[in-house]
Design a protein around this motif. Structure first.
Motif, short mmCIF file in Angstrom:
data_model
loop_
_atom_site.label_atom_id
_atom_site.label_comp_id
_atom_site.label_asym_id
_atom_site.label_seq_id
_atom_site.Cartn_x
_atom_site.Cartn_y
_atom_site.Cartn_z
N VAL A 33 -19.49 33.92 35.42
CA VAL A 33 -18.95 34.18 36.77
C VAL A 33 -18.09 35.45 36.76
O VAL A 33 -18.19 36.30 37.64
CB VAL A 33 -18.13 32.98 37.27
CG1 VAL A 33 -17.49 33.29 38.61
CG2 VAL A 33 -19.01 31.73 37.37
N ARG A 34 -17.24 35.56 35.74
CA ARG A 34 -16.36 36.74 35.63
C ARG A 34 -17.19 38.03 35.59
O ARG A 34 -16.89 38.99 36.31
CB ARG A 34 -15.52 36.63 34.36
CG ARG A 34 -14.63 37.82 34.02
CD ARG A 34 -13.40 37.87 34.90
NE ARG A 34 -13.58 38.68 36.09
CZ ARG A 34 -12.73 38.69 37.11
NH1 ARG A 34 -11.65 37.92 37.08
NH2 ARG A 34 -12.96 39.44 38.16
N ALA A 35 -18.22 38.04 34.76
CA ALA A 35 -19.03 39.25 34.64
C ALA A 35 -19.80 39.54 35.92
O ALA A 35 -19.93 40.71 36.32
CB ALA A 35 -20.00 39.10 33.46
N ALA A 36 -20.30 38.49 36.59
CA ALA A 36 -21.02 38.70 37.85
C ALA A 36 -20.10 39.30 38.91
O ALA A 36 -20.49 40.21 39.65
CB ALA A 36 -21.62 37.37 38.33
N ILE A 37 -18.87 38.79 38.99
CA ILE A 37 -17.91 39.34 39.94
C ILE A 37 -17.59 40.79 39.61
O ILE A 37 -17.54 41.66 40.50
CB ILE A 37 -16.64 38.47 39.96
CG1 ILE A 37 -16.93 37.13 40.65
CG2 ILE A 37 -15.48 39.18 40.65
CD1 ILE A 37 -15.80 36.13 40.58
N ASP A 38 -17.38 41.08 38.34
CA ASP A 38 -17.07 42.45 37.93
C ASP A 38 -18.22 43.40 38.26
O ASP A 38 -18.00 44.54 38.70
CB ASP A 38 -16.74 42.50 36.44
CG ASP A 38 -15.40 41.86 36.11
OD1 ASP A 38 -14.60 41.63 37.03
OD2 ASP A 38 -15.17 41.57 34.91
N GLU A 39 -19.45 42.95 38.04
CA GLU A 39 -20.60 43.79 38.37
C GLU A 39 -20.71 43.99 39.88
O GLU A 39 -21.06 45.07 40.36
CB GLU A 39 -21.89 43.17 37.83
CG GLU A 39 -22.00 43.19 36.31
CD GLU A 39 -22.10 44.59 35.74
OE1 GLU A 39 -22.66 45.48 36.43
OE2 GLU A 39 -21.62 44.82 34.60
N ALA A 40 -20.40 42.94 40.65
CA ALA A 40 -20.44 43.06 42.11
C ALA A 40 -19.36 44.02 42.62
O ALA A 40 -19.59 44.79 43.56
CB ALA A 40 -20.27 41.68 42.75
N LEU A 41 -18.19 43.98 41.99
CA LEU A 41 -17.12 44.91 42.37
C LEU A 41 -17.48 46.35 41.99
O LEU A 41 -17.12 47.30 42.70
CB LEU A 41 -15.80 44.49 41.72
CG LEU A 41 -15.20 43.18 42.23
CD1 LEU A 41 -13.97 42.79 41.41
CD2 LEU A 41 -14.83 43.29 43.72
N ALA A 42 -18.21 46.51 40.89
CA ALA A 42 -18.68 47.85 40.52
C ALA A 42 -19.66 48.38 41.57
O ALA A 42 -19.65 49.58 41.88
CB ALA A 42 -19.34 47.81 39.15
N CYS A 43 -20.48 47.48 42.12
CA CYS A 43 -21.38 47.88 43.20
C CYS A 43 -20.60 48.29 44.44
O CYS A 43 -20.99 49.22 45.16
CB CYS A 43 -22.33 46.73 43.53
SG CYS A 43 -23.59 46.42 42.28
N LYS A 44 -19.50 47.59 44.69
CA LYS A 44 -18.65 47.96 45.83
C LYS A 44 -18.10 49.38 45.65
O LYS A 44 -18.05 50.17 46.61
CB LYS A 44 -17.50 46.96 45.95
CG LYS A 44 -16.53 47.23 47.09
CD LYS A 44 -15.43 46.18 47.12
CE LYS A 44 -14.43 46.46 48.24
NZ LYS A 44 -13.37 45.42 48.29
N GLU A 45 -17.69 49.72 44.45
CA GLU A 45 -17.16 51.06 44.16
C GLU A 45 -18.24 52.12 44.30
O GLU A 45 -17.99 53.21 44.83
CB GLU A 45 -16.56 51.09 42.75
CG GLU A 45 -15.27 50.32 42.59
CD GLU A 45 -14.13 50.92 43.40
OE1 GLU A 45 -13.99 52.17 43.39
OE2 GLU A 45 -13.40 50.15 44.05
#
Length: 433
Positions: free
Chosen positions: A389-401
């Motif tokens: 979950v942590r990694a999925a959220i981090d990857e999603a936030l990278a997409c936001k950036e």
């Protein structure tokens, strides 16, 4: 807006996928712990039935799933693929996030995918009893359940710190009929040696494996040993996850750019990722495969790729794997299922071939992600699952950036209903990295 992508029972895979058929070079063979020569099928006969030994050495791409196993799989398979719409909105990300939810199994995790066939094959071979180890208790409860289904006795050596932290997992195993011991115990030479060296030893998966193997070998032929991760046949059984996910992504008219799984021994990660890598290795679409492990037990990110024992006492064959050393005792984090010194030979080989990435994350960041996920998706993840979950959220936030609308798929390998003390400790600020 569709949230769940479901398959009917007649779409349960009828074969398991064996990635060894498609790798560009062979995985190095296991070695005999005494002679250090390549292991033969006969060397494993004291531990496993002939059918599982054949699967361990097989290089066939497809292995048939027995009808009796599929009949049990129907209780929870196919498991749902879920689009995490609310989490996406909470993160304000253009990424599309999907999770394959394995917590719908009766034991609450992905582990019955291999526990059921292992119990079945042992019953067919005339075995009376199975011995095993467990960390957080997900594997132990799954094997206890599968043993009950097929009329086998089950003896579980549970890592002592988890035995103390997770009494309800222990109670679940006992409800299914298993006998559960805190490891290290006084019942085996390996356990007694560990207690003599440190009477307050918190235990480790490696030591619990030593005890379970010793108990099986000394049973006079009544018992065999069952392992919940690491070995080739275990990862192969778990590929029902990824095979279903491929079909469900077709229903979603989407395809993952990134596939993510928590990684302890490697079965959960391999179960999702290996069928997607099959497509890639056969000339299909490529994916980023991301294995996420605890920073306190960083096997893939900091371990050496070399031959090592799978257990603490050196009773098991040596395997070529990423390892922190078979005598490494990880800190007593709540993600007990990830507290293993080594990594599956298949996953280790994939890392060596640059077919996967590895990331280590601290437990407080994982619980933060687990709480955010629960408050948006309504499912409390197991501590192990919070790493994905942590990694999925981090990857999603990278997409936001970056503004990129990537598709992210991860396995939510189990629910945390038996792990609420861990969340209580997190809220109280008691967890340390």
């Amino acid at each position: 807006m569709i949230t769940k992508f479901l398959l009917p029972e007649d779409r349960i895979p009828t074969t398991w996928y064996n990635v060894l058929a498609d790798l560009p070079k062979p995985v190095p063979p296991m070695l005999h712990p005494g002679t250090r020569e390549p292991l033969t099928p006969a060397d494993l006969a004291p531990l496993f039935p002939e059918s599982l030994i054949a699967q361990e050495f097989s290089t066939e791409a497809e292995i048939d799933i027995p009808g009796a196993v599929i009949d049990v799989y129907r209780q929870w398979r196919p498991s749902p693929l879920v689009r995490a719409h609310r989490l996406e909105r909470s993160l304000d990300t253009p990424a599309r996030i999907y999770f394959k939810y394995e917590g719908v199994s009766p034991a609450g995790s992905h582990k019955p995918n291999t526990a059921v066939p292992q119990a079945y094959y042992n019953k067919q071979a005339g075995v009376e009893k199975l011995t095993t180890e467990t960390g957080a208790g997900q594997w132990g409860s799954s094997l206890a359940m599968a043993s009950a289904y097929f009329g086998l006795e089950c003896e579980v050596f549970m890592v002592k710190v988890s035995h103390q932290q997770k009494p309800y997992r222990r109670a679940l195993m006992e409800t299914f009929g298993a006998t559960v011991h805190a490891s290290p115990s006084v019942l085996t030479d390996a356990g007694r040696a560990a207690l003599a060296a440190d009477p307050d030893a918190s235990g480790s998966l490696g030591l619990a494996i030593s005890e379970a193997v010793e108990a099986a070998v000394r049973s006079g032929g009544r018992a065999k040993y069952a392992l919940g991760s690491v070995l080739n046949h275990v990862l192969t059984h778990q590929t029902v996850i990824g095979q279903e996910a491929l079909l469900q992504m077709e229903l979603a008219e989407d395809y993952p750019d990134i596939v993510i799984g928590a990684a302890g021994g490697g079965s959960n990660f391999g179960g999702l990722v290996l069928p997607f890598l099959r497509e890639q290795l056969r000339g299909g679409r490529s994916v980023r495969a991301l294995a996420v492990e605890p920073a306190s037990c960083p096997t893939l990110t900091q371990g050496r790729y070399e031959y090592d024992f799978g257990d603490t006492a050196g009773l098991t064959p040596l395997t070529m794997m990423h390892t922190l050393g078979h005598d490494f005792v990880p800190p007593s984090i709540h993600a007990g299922g990830l507290r293993y010194h080594g990594m599956a030979p298949i996953i280790s080989a994939l890392k060596d071939l640059d077919l996967l990435e590895a990331r280590a994350v601290p437990q407080t960041a994982c619980f933060e992600a687990g709480v955010l996920f629960a408050r948006n998706e309504g499912i409390v993840p197991a501590p192990e699952s919070t790493h994905a979950v942590r990694a999925a959220i981090d990857e999603a936030l990278a997409c936001k950036e970056s503004g990129e609308a990537r598709t992210i798929l991860f396995t939510l390998s189990g629910h945390g209903h038996f792990d609420m003390q861990a969340y209580t400790d997190y809220f109280a600020g008691k967890l340390k990295d």
